[in-house]
Design a protein around this motif. Structure first.
Motif, PDB file in Angstrom:
ATOM      1  N   VAL A 145       0.840  -1.196   0.000  1.00  0.00           N
ATOM      2  CA  VAL A 145       0.000   0.000   0.000  1.00  0.00           C
ATOM      3  C   VAL A 145       0.877   1.250   0.000  1.00  0.00           C
ATOM      4  O   VAL A 145       1.823   1.355   0.787  1.00  0.00           O
ATOM      5  CB  VAL A 145      -0.924   0.027   1.238  1.00  0.00           C
ATOM      6  N   ASP A 162       0.215   5.277   0.557  1.00  0.00           N
ATOM      7  CA  ASP A 162      -0.818   6.202   1.032  1.00  0.00           C
ATOM      8  C   ASP A 162      -0.298   7.631   0.986  1.00  0.00           C
ATOM      9  O   ASP A 162       0.764   7.923   1.536  1.00  0.00           O
ATOM     10  CB  ASP A 162      -1.216   5.836   2.463  1.00  0.00           C
ATOM     11  N   THR A 165      -7.348   8.104   9.254  1.00  0.00           N
ATOM     12  CA  THR A 165      -7.626   7.158   8.166  1.00  0.00           C
ATOM     13  C   THR A 165      -6.365   6.398   7.785  1.00  0.00           C
ATOM     14  O   THR A 165      -6.410   5.196   7.505  1.00  0.00           O
ATOM     15  CB  THR A 165      -8.185   7.899   6.949  1.00  0.00           C
ATOM     16  N   GLU A 194      -5.935   3.643  10.102  1.00  0.00           N
ATOM     17  CA  GLU A 194      -6.919   2.600   9.813  1.00  0.00           C
ATOM     18  C   GLU A 194      -6.485   1.760   8.608  1.00  0.00           C
ATOM     19  O   GLU A 194      -6.576   0.524   8.631  1.00  0.00           O
ATOM     20  CB  GLU A 194      -8.290   3.229   9.540  1.00  0.00           C
ATOM     21  N   ILE A 195      -6.017   2.431   7.562  1.00  0.00           N
ATOM     22  CA  ILE A 195      -5.604   1.696   6.361  1.00  0.00           C
ATOM     23  C   ILE A 195      -4.362   0.856   6.646  1.00  0.00           C
ATOM     24  O   ILE A 195      -4.261  -0.293   6.186  1.00  0.00           O
ATOM     25  CB  ILE A 195      -5.374   2.669   5.196  1.00  0.00           C
ATOM     26  N   THR A 218      -5.517  -2.107   8.514  1.00  0.00           N
ATOM     27  CA  THR A 218      -6.228  -2.999   7.594  1.00  0.00           C
ATOM     28  C   THR A 218      -5.240  -3.770   6.731  1.00  0.00           C
ATOM     29  O   THR A 218      -5.361  -4.983   6.538  1.00  0.00           O
ATOM     30  CB  THR A 218      -7.182  -2.188   6.694  1.00  0.00           C
ATOM     31  N   TYR A 245       3.416  -0.742   3.963  1.00  0.00           N
ATOM     32  CA  TYR A 245       2.613   0.476   3.922  1.00  0.00           C
ATOM     33  C   TYR A 245       3.602   1.634   3.883  1.00  0.00           C
ATOM     34  O   TYR A 245       4.378   1.837   4.820  1.00  0.00           O
ATOM     35  CB  TYR A 245       1.711   0.577   5.156  1.00  0.00           C
ATOM     36  N   GLY A 282     -11.899   8.266   3.330  1.00  0.00           N
ATOM     37  CA  GLY A 282     -11.073   7.180   3.816  1.00  0.00           C
ATOM     38  C   GLY A 282     -11.816   5.859   3.850  1.00  0.00           C
ATOM     39  O   GLY A 282     -11.221   4.802   3.627  1.00  0.00           O
ATOM     40  N   ARG A 332     -11.559   4.162   0.507  1.00  0.00           N
ATOM     41  CA  ARG A 332     -10.212   3.655   0.261  1.00  0.00           C
ATOM     42  C   ARG A 332      -9.934   2.410   1.099  1.00  0.00           C
ATOM     43  O   ARG A 332      -9.397   1.410   0.603  1.00  0.00           O
ATOM     44  CB  ARG A 332      -9.193   4.759   0.545  1.00  0.00           C
ATOM     45  N   ALA A 333     -10.294   2.451   2.382  1.00  0.00           N
ATOM     46  CA  ALA A 333     -10.078   1.291   3.251  1.00  0.00           C
ATOM     47  C   ALA A 333     -10.879   0.091   2.755  1.00  0.00           C
ATOM     48  O   ALA A 333     -10.377  -1.055   2.746  1.00  0.00           O
ATOM     49  CB  ALA A 333     -10.465   1.636   4.687  1.00  0.00           C
ATOM     50  N   TYR A 339      -9.182  -1.767  -0.173  1.00  0.00           N
ATOM     51  CA  TYR A 339      -8.122  -2.709   0.190  1.00  0.00           C
ATOM     52  C   TYR A 339      -8.704  -4.010   0.731  1.00  0.00           C
ATOM     53  O   TYR A 339      -8.166  -5.103   0.476  1.00  0.00           O
ATOM     54  CB  TYR A 339      -7.170  -2.072   1.199  1.00  0.00           C
TER      55      TYR A 339
END
Length: 369
Positions: free
Chosen positions: A25, A27, A43, A46-47, A50, A59, A348, A351-352, A355
């Motif tokens: 990912v 971001d 967010t 959170e991502i 996730t 990430y 967000g 987007r989350a 994924y």
């Protein structure tokens, strides 16, 4: 960097589920209209969580400046925050723009991050400013912007020396040490850290591809905004690659814009927000990421519509199955060793969710598998 298997594993991802290559990912910690930077950073956490839970490899966050819709101007600060909220996923910069910073500062920042999250930190470096010329001049306190790009190989070599604490005797910096770093193992009672952040070179053209190949470093290419150059750059990287203590063979990651939703129509509605945001940026009107309603109501000129259509043509979007097929085709066409997905949407939550849907489409086993 030592050449043992652990160091190699820190670079190479592991394919999981039905994915042909590891998935990661990227971001930008985007700020949508009606939201705040605080919302965007929450967010991002959170991502990242996730991505960790669902089995993504890395990430990364990118350094951008003077852009209202992007809250990632300070990657090291964000990565420290993310390290406190994750446990296993690799965290890194995609990237830090080396000409904007003194190499010693970057070595100290990422040495600190490595101490916070041992064995989980990647240092991705770019030679572009990550902004416009005036902002770059303000960052560097100089208007000699070309000099920063031209001196990139020299500054990179200096940064690597600081990370490894191995300036030769007689060098002006031989008695200067990046702390936290290897020098601490030489002090009385010191213990050598098992890791130091792997260095990646980032690029959107052939310059960094060739340099990464010559140095035997992993290479990350910005396919998401330079798609026409992807295959030539990866070919150049592989042709110039020389085995090193870091890698025995080339390892190429590409960034790709992708968004999965339950329907094709909804995916188109969502990615149009990112396309309008990019149009405004490219025409000197950067702002917050617009809502889907604002993007749908925008009266595009013919020239603007051509730009948007071209931009959307490089975004893999649609249902989860369609996105999986698009990513598989891209991996096959480019021969990339890893795909790093960046999602374009106003909120967000969208987007989350994307994924999650991509992880489902690939049957990624996730945490604990």
């Amino acid at each position: 960097m030592s050449g043992d298997d652990d160091q190699h594993d820190e670079i190479r991802g592991t394919a999981r589920g039905t994915s042909p290559v590891p998935l990661s990912v990227l971001d930008l910690v985007t700020v949508g209209a009606g939201t705040t930077a605080t919302d965007a950073i929450r967010t991002g956490v959170e991502i990242a969580r996730t991505a960790e839970r669902r089995g993504f490899t890395r990430y990364w966050v990118a350094e951008h400046h003077s852009m209202p819709g992007v809250a990632s101007s300070s990657p090291a600060v964000l990565l420290a925050h993310l390290a406190a909220h994750t446990d296993r996923i690799r965290l890194g910069s995609g990237g830090v723009m080396l000409p904007n910073h003194a190499p010693l500062v970057i070595a100290e920042q990422f040495g600190t991050l490595e101490a916070m999250a041992p064995g989980r930190v990647d240092l991705g470096l770019g030679r572009a400013p990550g902004t416009d010329g005036a902002t770059a001049a303000a960052l560097r306190r100089t208007d000699r912007l070309r000099e920063g790009a031209d001196d990139f190989p020299q500054h990179l070599a200096e940064l690597l020396r600081f990370l490894d604490d191995d300036f030769p005797d007689g060098h002006p910096y031989a008695r200067i040490h990046a702390v936290p770093g290897p020098v601490q193992s030489h002090a009385a009672g010191g213990v050598q850290s098992a890791h130091r952040p792997p260095v990646w070179l980032l690029g959107s053209s052939g310059f960094s591809a060739q340099l990464a190949g010559q140095l035997g470093l992993p290479f990350a290419f910005a396919h998401h905004f330079s798609a026409a150059n992807t295959v030539p750059a990866l070919d150049l990287y592989r042709e110039t690659f020389r085995p090193s203590a870091v890698l025995d063979e080339p390892y190429a990651l590409i960034g790709v814009a992708a968004l999965a939703t339950e329907t094709e129509a909804e995916a188109r509605r969502q990615v149009l927000t990112g396309a309008l945001s990019m149009l405004r940026l490219r025409t000197g009107r950067p702002g917050l990421v617009p809502t889907p309603e604002e993007a749908a109501a925008y009266a595009f000129s013919d020239i603007e519509r051509d730009f948007v259509d071209d931009w959307l043509g490089n975004i893999v979007h649609g249902t989860p199955d369609a996105v999986r097929d698009g990513l598989d085709a891209l991996a096959k066409r480019t021969g990339a060793n890893e795909l790093m997905i960046t999602a374009n949407a106003h909120t967000g939550a969208v987007r989350a969710r994307s994924y999650e849907l991509i992880a489902d489409a690939y049957d990624l086993p996730g945490l604990g598998a």
